[in-house]
Structures are given as structure tokens and as C-alpha cells.
Design a protein around this motif. Structure first.
Motif, PDB file in Angstrom:
ATOM      1  N   PHE A  32       0.679  -1.177  -0.131  1.00  0.00           N
ATOM      2  CA  PHE A  32      -0.015   0.088  -0.028  1.00  0.00           C
ATOM      3  C   PHE A  32       0.954   1.112  -0.001  1.00  0.00           C
ATOM      4  O   PHE A  32       1.043   1.789   1.053  1.00  0.00           O
ATOM      5  CB  PHE A  32      -0.965  -0.062   1.284  1.00  0.00           C
ATOM      6  CG  PHE A  32      -2.162  -0.642   1.007  1.00  0.00           C
ATOM      7  CD1 PHE A  32      -2.716  -0.899  -0.383  1.00  0.00           C
ATOM      8  CD2 PHE A  32      -2.899  -1.275   2.062  1.00  0.00           C
ATOM      9  CE1 PHE A  32      -4.020  -1.596  -0.506  1.00  0.00           C
ATOM     10  CE2 PHE A  32      -4.245  -2.016   1.861  1.00  0.00           C
ATOM     11  CZ  PHE A  32      -4.681  -1.877   0.530  1.00  0.00           C
ATOM     12  N   VAL A  33       1.362   1.592  -1.178  1.00  0.00           N
ATOM     13  CA  VAL A  33       2.250   2.714  -1.334  1.00  0.00           C
ATOM     14  C   VAL A  33       1.916   3.920  -2.261  1.00  0.00           C
ATOM     15  O   VAL A  33       0.824   3.462  -2.847  1.00  0.00           O
ATOM     16  CB  VAL A  33       3.558   2.074  -2.100  1.00  0.00           C
ATOM     17  CG1 VAL A  33       4.369   1.043  -0.865  1.00  0.00           C
ATOM     18  CG2 VAL A  33       3.572   1.479  -3.282  1.00  0.00           C
ATOM     19  N   ASN A  34       2.265   4.845  -2.365  1.00  0.00           N
ATOM     20  CA  ASN A  34       1.788   5.922  -3.131  1.00  0.00           C
ATOM     21  C   ASN A  34       1.604   5.679  -4.544  1.00  0.00           C
ATOM     22  O   ASN A  34       0.405   6.024  -5.182  1.00  0.00           O
ATOM     23  CB  ASN A  34       2.704   7.014  -3.007  1.00  0.00           C
ATOM     24  CG  ASN A  34       2.681   7.865  -1.533  1.00  0.00           C
ATOM     25  OD1 ASN A  34       1.470   7.803  -1.099  1.00  0.00           O
ATOM     26  ND2 ASN A  34       3.973   8.200  -1.256  1.00  0.00           N
ATOM     27  N   GLY A  35       2.401   4.699  -5.255  1.00  0.00           N
ATOM     28  CA  GLY A  35       2.220   4.518  -6.624  1.00  0.00           C
ATOM     29  C   GLY A  35       1.102   3.665  -6.949  1.00  0.00           C
ATOM     30  O   GLY A  35       0.535   3.656  -7.992  1.00  0.00           O
ATOM     31  N   PHE A  36       0.763   2.736  -5.997  1.00  0.00           N
ATOM     32  CA  PHE A  36      -0.331   1.766  -6.114  1.00  0.00           C
ATOM     33  C   PHE A  36      -1.668   2.575  -5.736  1.00  0.00           C
ATOM     34  O   PHE A  36      -2.706   2.098  -6.134  1.00  0.00           O
ATOM     35  CB  PHE A  36      -0.285   0.501  -5.525  1.00  0.00           C
ATOM     36  CG  PHE A  36       1.021  -0.276  -6.187  1.00  0.00           C
ATOM     37  CD1 PHE A  36       0.286  -1.100  -7.103  1.00  0.00           C
ATOM     38  CD2 PHE A  36       2.169  -0.266  -5.716  1.00  0.00           C
ATOM     39  CE1 PHE A  36       1.327  -1.866  -7.849  1.00  0.00           C
ATOM     40  CE2 PHE A  36       2.986  -1.274  -6.378  1.00  0.00           C
ATOM     41  CZ  PHE A  36       2.633  -2.129  -7.512  1.00  0.00           C
ATOM     42  N   ALA A  37      -1.542   3.665  -5.063  1.00  0.00           N
ATOM     43  CA  ALA A  37      -2.937   4.398  -4.430  1.00  0.00           C
ATOM     44  C   ALA A  37      -3.348   5.347  -5.715  1.00  0.00           C
ATOM     45  O   ALA A  37      -4.275   5.906  -5.458  1.00  0.00           O
ATOM     46  CB  ALA A  37      -2.544   5.194  -3.296  1.00  0.00           C
ATOM     47  N   ASP A  38      -2.338   5.611  -6.599  1.00  0.00           N
ATOM     48  CA  ASP A  38      -2.720   6.543  -7.820  1.00  0.00           C
ATOM     49  C   ASP A  38      -2.946   6.081  -9.001  1.00  0.00           C
ATOM     50  O   ASP A  38      -2.113   5.157  -9.466  1.00  0.00           O
ATOM     51  CB  ASP A  38      -1.357   7.302  -7.766  1.00  0.00           C
ATOM     52  CG  ASP A  38      -1.628   8.474  -8.666  1.00  0.00           C
ATOM     53  OD1 ASP A  38      -2.471   8.547  -9.436  1.00  0.00           O
ATOM     54  OD2 ASP A  38      -0.396   9.334  -9.080  1.00  0.00           O
ATOM     55  N   PRO A  39      -4.215   6.083  -9.581  1.00  0.00           N
ATOM     56  CA  PRO A  39      -4.580   5.555 -10.946  1.00  0.00           C
ATOM     57  C   PRO A  39      -3.802   5.833 -11.746  1.00  0.00           C
ATOM     58  O   PRO A  39      -3.786   5.051 -12.912  1.00  0.00           O
ATOM     59  CB  PRO A  39      -5.791   6.167 -10.754  1.00  0.00           C
ATOM     60  CG  PRO A  39      -6.441   6.450  -9.507  1.00  0.00           C
ATOM     61  CD  PRO A  39      -5.179   7.070  -8.814  1.00  0.00           C
ATOM     62  N   SER A  59       7.168   4.720  -4.014  1.00  0.00           N
ATOM     63  CA  SER A  59       7.516   3.554  -3.675  1.00  0.00           C
ATOM     64  C   SER A  59       7.399   3.712  -1.842  1.00  0.00           C
ATOM     65  O   SER A  59       7.137   2.742  -1.298  1.00  0.00           O
ATOM     66  CB  SER A  59       9.082   3.271  -3.501  1.00  0.00           C
ATOM     67  OG  SER A  59       9.605   2.247  -2.955  1.00  0.00           O
ATOM     68  N   ALA A  60       6.879   4.851  -1.335  1.00  0.00           N
ATOM     69  CA  ALA A  60       6.697   5.071  -0.016  1.00  0.00           C
ATOM     70  C   ALA A  60       5.316   4.617   0.524  1.00  0.00           C
ATOM     71  O   ALA A  60       4.343   4.761  -0.446  1.00  0.00           O
ATOM     72  CB  ALA A  60       7.017   6.769   0.464  1.00  0.00           C
ATOM     73  N   ILE A  61       5.292   4.005   1.643  1.00  0.00           N
ATOM     74  CA  ILE A  61       3.904   3.630   2.028  1.00  0.00           C
ATOM     75  C   ILE A  61       3.011   4.821   2.371  1.00  0.00           C
ATOM     76  O   ILE A  61       3.640   5.771   2.731  1.00  0.00           O
ATOM     77  CB  ILE A  61       4.333   2.702   3.334  1.00  0.00           C
ATOM     78  CG1 ILE A  61       5.030   1.393   3.134  1.00  0.00           C
ATOM     79  CG2 ILE A  61       2.905   2.382   4.251  1.00  0.00           C
ATOM     80  CD1 ILE A  61       5.491   0.920   4.352  1.00  0.00           C
TER      81      ILE A  61
END
Length: 218
Positions: free
Chosen positions: A30-37, A100-102
Motif C-alpha cells: 500500500f504505497v503511493n504509486g499503487f494508490a494513484d490511478p 515507493s513510500a507507504i
């Protein structure tokens, strides 16, 4: 789907697996890149992140071991691999990169393990299994993303290593809902118990009432 479920049942898949303390919590990527569409996210990942916040609070209140994972590649790409051949954008995930940051809402607390990995599974080539074993974990609650990728890979490895995976269906997410649903179904049939967050915490609370010395999440 009903006919498919019947086929699995007839062949003996999907047997119920006892939830057994002690418990641990693994939050996968659950990192910023995966939270961002616009980067690696989309689908129901934002909702899964929101649903995981009360879960993490409950785990901390009960003193469960908590581990987080994030994908981190070397600044010079020296550790590029087959994963990055398939998904070259993964190489943008560096130790100090924002993506990459949580996510801040789930930032690790002191004493929680942060696993850095370059492949889907949080167990492969990391100290996670030893860390959980040292803390006596039997049932491993799993949240994170994506359901069809790093979550599934980590669940399969957790099962292979002797942990009892408990996947929280509303605390895992995927950029596409079809793979999310299909992989929840498949994990429940073969590798894990799959419950919603509230269902899982309620069952854990019931177990705590029966088993002296076992703490349940509030």
C-alpha cells in the motif's frame, strides 16, 4: 459461477480452515504509486486502503506483529529482473521515491517490520517468514494490493511456509475488479480463509472469549 463452485466443492476444495492464534498482520504494497490511478493504481485500491486503517489500529491495540512490504529497486537498476521485463515501470520504485513510500495513512510504527522486495511475494528472498515465526504467528491476516499479483503471491508463499493466511476481502484491492474477484475466489478454494475485515475481527473476538490469554481486536 454456481456450477463452478459446485465443481470445486465436489472435488474437495474450499474446506474451512480454523483461525488459530497467535495472529499477525501483513500489509502488502500500500504505497503511493499503487494508490494513484495515474501510476499503478485504480479499481478498488483506495477503498481497500481506507478499510485497512481500522484493521491496523486494531492490530496495534492488540499488540500483534505487523509487517509492511514495498517494492524497492536499486538506484542504478542493478537488481533488475524478470518482473521488470514484464512491468518496466517497476524500476521507478526506488528507496527514496514518492511512489515507493507507504501511504501516510498506514505509515509503519516503531517495531513494525518493513520488507523491501523486488518480486511479487513479500516472502521470497526476505526475512519475513523468520520474523513472523520468531513471534509465534500462526494465522496471518493479509491486506494490500494488488489482489491478483503481490497479494496472491504472498498468500501462496505464506501457506507454503506453514502460516494460515486470512485474506481480508475488503482490505485488498486491485486495479481491475475482475482479477480481484477471481483471485479471491481461487485463494479461498486453495490457500486461505477469505473474510471481510469485520467478519474476521468478530471471529477473533469469539475465539478470545473461549481461549484464555488470547487478546481479540476491539
Amino acid at each position: 459461477m454456481h456450477e463452478e463452485v459446485q465443481t470445486y466443492q465436489r472435488q474437495g476444495f474450499g474446506t474451512a480452515m480454523e483461525i488459530r492464534p497467535p495472529y499477525g498482520l501483513l500489509i502488502i504494497d500500500f504505497v503511493n504509486g499503487f494508490a494513484d490511478p495515474a501510476v499503478f493504481g485504480g479499481g478498488n485500491i483506495p477503498e481497500a486502503i481506507r478499510n485497512t486503517q481500522p484493521l491496523l489500529r486494531a492490530a496495534r491495540e492488540q499488540g500483534w506483529p505487523v509487517a509492511h512490504s514495498r517494492i524497492v529497486f536499486a538506484d542504478d537498476d542493478a537488481d533488475h529482473n524478470i518482473f521488470t521485463l514484464k512491468v518496466p515501470g517497476m524500476l521507478t520504485l526506488k528507496q527514496d521515491s514518492h511512489n515507493s513510500a507507504i501511504v501516510p495513512e498506514l505509515a509503519p510504527a516503531a517495531g513494525e517490520l518493513v520488507v523491501r522486495k523486488t518480486v511479487p511475494s513479500a516472502f521470497f528472498g526476505t526475512s519475513l517468514a523468520a520474523w513472523l515465526t520468531q513471534r509465534g504467528v500462526q494465522t496471518l491476516l493479509v491486506a494490500g494490493c494488488v489482489t491478483s499479483g503481490c497479494v496472491r503471491a504472498s498468500v501462496v508463499d505464506a501457506m507454503s511456509l506453514g502460516f494460515r493466511p486470512l485474506v481480508l476481502s475488503d482490505c485488498v484491492g486491485d486495479r481491475a475488479l475482475g482479477p480481484h474477484a477471481a483471485n479471491l475466489f481461487d485463494m479461498e478454494q486453495k490457500y486461505a480463509t477469505v473474510l471481510t475485515r469485520d467478519e474476521a475481527l468478530a471471529q477473533i473476538a469469539q475465539i478470545a472469549q473461549r481461549v484464555p490469554g488470547v487478546r481479540a481486536a476491539a
